[in-house]
Design an enzyme around this catalytic site. Sequence first.
Site, mmCIF file in Angstrom:
data_model
loop_
_atom_site.group_PDB
_atom_site.id
_atom_site.type_symbol
_atom_site.label_atom_id
_atom_site.label_comp_id
_atom_site.label_asym_id
_atom_site.label_seq_id
_atom_site.Cartn_x
_atom_site.Cartn_y
_atom_site.Cartn_z
ATOM 1 N N CYS A 86 3.532 -2.949 3.908
ATOM 2 C CA CYS A 86 2.408 -1.508 4.333
ATOM 3 C C CYS A 86 3.114 -1.009 5.322
ATOM 4 O O CYS A 86 4.103 -1.697 5.965
ATOM 5 C CB CYS A 86 0.884 -2.467 4.873
ATOM 6 S SG CYS A 86 0.931 -3.324 5.987
ATOM 7 N N ASP A 136 0.950 -1.251 -0.053
ATOM 8 C CA ASP A 136 0.077 0.294 -0.468
ATOM 9 C C ASP A 136 0.623 1.103 0.153
ATOM 10 O O ASP A 136 2.216 1.312 -0.725
ATOM 11 C CB ASP A 136 -0.764 -0.057 1.398
ATOM 12 C CG ASP A 136 -0.190 0.150 2.607
ATOM 13 O OD1 ASP A 136 0.807 0.494 2.734
ATOM 14 O OD2 ASP A 136 -0.914 0.503 3.617
ATOM 15 N N THR A 166 2.859 -1.588 9.143
ATOM 16 C CA THR A 166 3.167 -2.354 9.872
ATOM 17 C C THR A 166 3.514 -3.534 9.049
ATOM 18 O O THR A 166 3.891 -4.712 9.740
ATOM 19 C CB THR A 166 2.871 -2.631 11.216
ATOM 20 O OG1 THR A 166 1.416 -2.319 10.323
ATOM 21 C CG2 THR A 166 2.343 -1.432 11.829
ATOM 22 N N HIS A 212 6.763 -30.791 10.948
ATOM 23 C CA HIS A 212 6.209 -29.855 10.986
ATOM 24 C C HIS A 212 5.300 -30.576 9.637
ATOM 25 O O HIS A 212 4.082 -29.482 9.982
ATOM 26 C CB HIS A 212 7.367 -28.636 10.212
ATOM 27 C CG HIS A 212 8.888 -28.887 11.213
ATOM 28 N ND1 HIS A 212 8.987 -27.879 12.070
ATOM 29 C CD2 HIS A 212 10.461 -29.020 11.228
ATOM 30 C CE1 HIS A 212 9.774 -27.883 12.745
ATOM 31 N NE2 HIS A 212 10.217 -28.730 12.283
ATOM 32 N N HIS A 239 9.778 -23.896 9.757
ATOM 33 C CA HIS A 239 8.893 -24.752 10.336
ATOM 34 C C HIS A 239 7.216 -24.829 9.749
ATOM 35 O O HIS A 239 6.482 -25.104 10.037
ATOM 36 C CB HIS A 239 9.086 -24.398 11.351
ATOM 37 C CG HIS A 239 10.325 -24.562 12.491
ATOM 38 N ND1 HIS A 239 10.445 -24.563 13.892
ATOM 39 C CD2 HIS A 239 11.383 -25.441 11.929
ATOM 40 C CE1 HIS A 239 11.656 -25.281 13.672
ATOM 41 N NE2 HIS A 239 12.592 -25.964 12.532
HETATM 42 C C1 RB5 Z 1 -2.167 2.674 6.239
HETATM 43 O O1 RB5 Z 1 -1.602 4.057 7.232
HETATM 44 C C2 RB5 Z 1 -1.491 1.250 7.481
HETATM 45 O O2 RB5 Z 1 -3.096 0.951 8.250
HETATM 46 C C3 RB5 Z 1 -1.466 0.018 6.704
HETATM 47 O O3 RB5 Z 1 0.446 0.853 5.538
HETATM 48 C C4 RB5 Z 1 -1.398 -0.876 7.768
HETATM 49 O O4 RB5 Z 1 0.786 -0.484 8.790
HETATM 50 C C5 RB5 Z 1 -1.892 -1.572 8.395
HETATM 51 O O5 RB5 Z 1 -1.471 -2.980 8.201
#
Ligand code: RB5
Length: 142
Positions: free
Chosen positions: A65, A8, A67, A133, A98
Amino acid sequence: MRIALGADHGGVALKDHLARRLSEQGHQVNDLGTHGDESVDYPDYAKQVAESVSGGGADRGILVCGTGQGMAITANKVHQVRAGVVSDPFSARMIVEHNNAQVLCLGARVIGQGLADTIVDAFLGAEFEGGRHARRVSKIES
Ligand code: RB5
């Protein structure tokens, strides 16, 4: 290796870097976007990459993205896709050896480019160990 990539707006810069690097390494890269800074919805890209892997169009997938979490939550909804958020090279190797994961999810707001490169190398260099596994992974599917 055939690698599907997706991101994203929070992960597009790191995804573009990884696409260049993986191409230079000789991998067959399928960059499914996004391709700009405009705000987009991460599930749209996670779905495309996960379906590419589950459909056999890609050997592995990499999603980026902010996180990595939203990407992993979404990718794991696709049948027979195993995705995880990774922030260290050891986990990048273990999630394949695994857990037989095919999709790596990275947080561009969590890790830097150098660490991401090391993580991707570990992920792509690892192979599933099978054995005990395989029994555990089959329980995930059932
Ligand atoms: C976008 O602001 C953010 O929510 C997205 O990049 C991500 O971290 C979502 O899991």
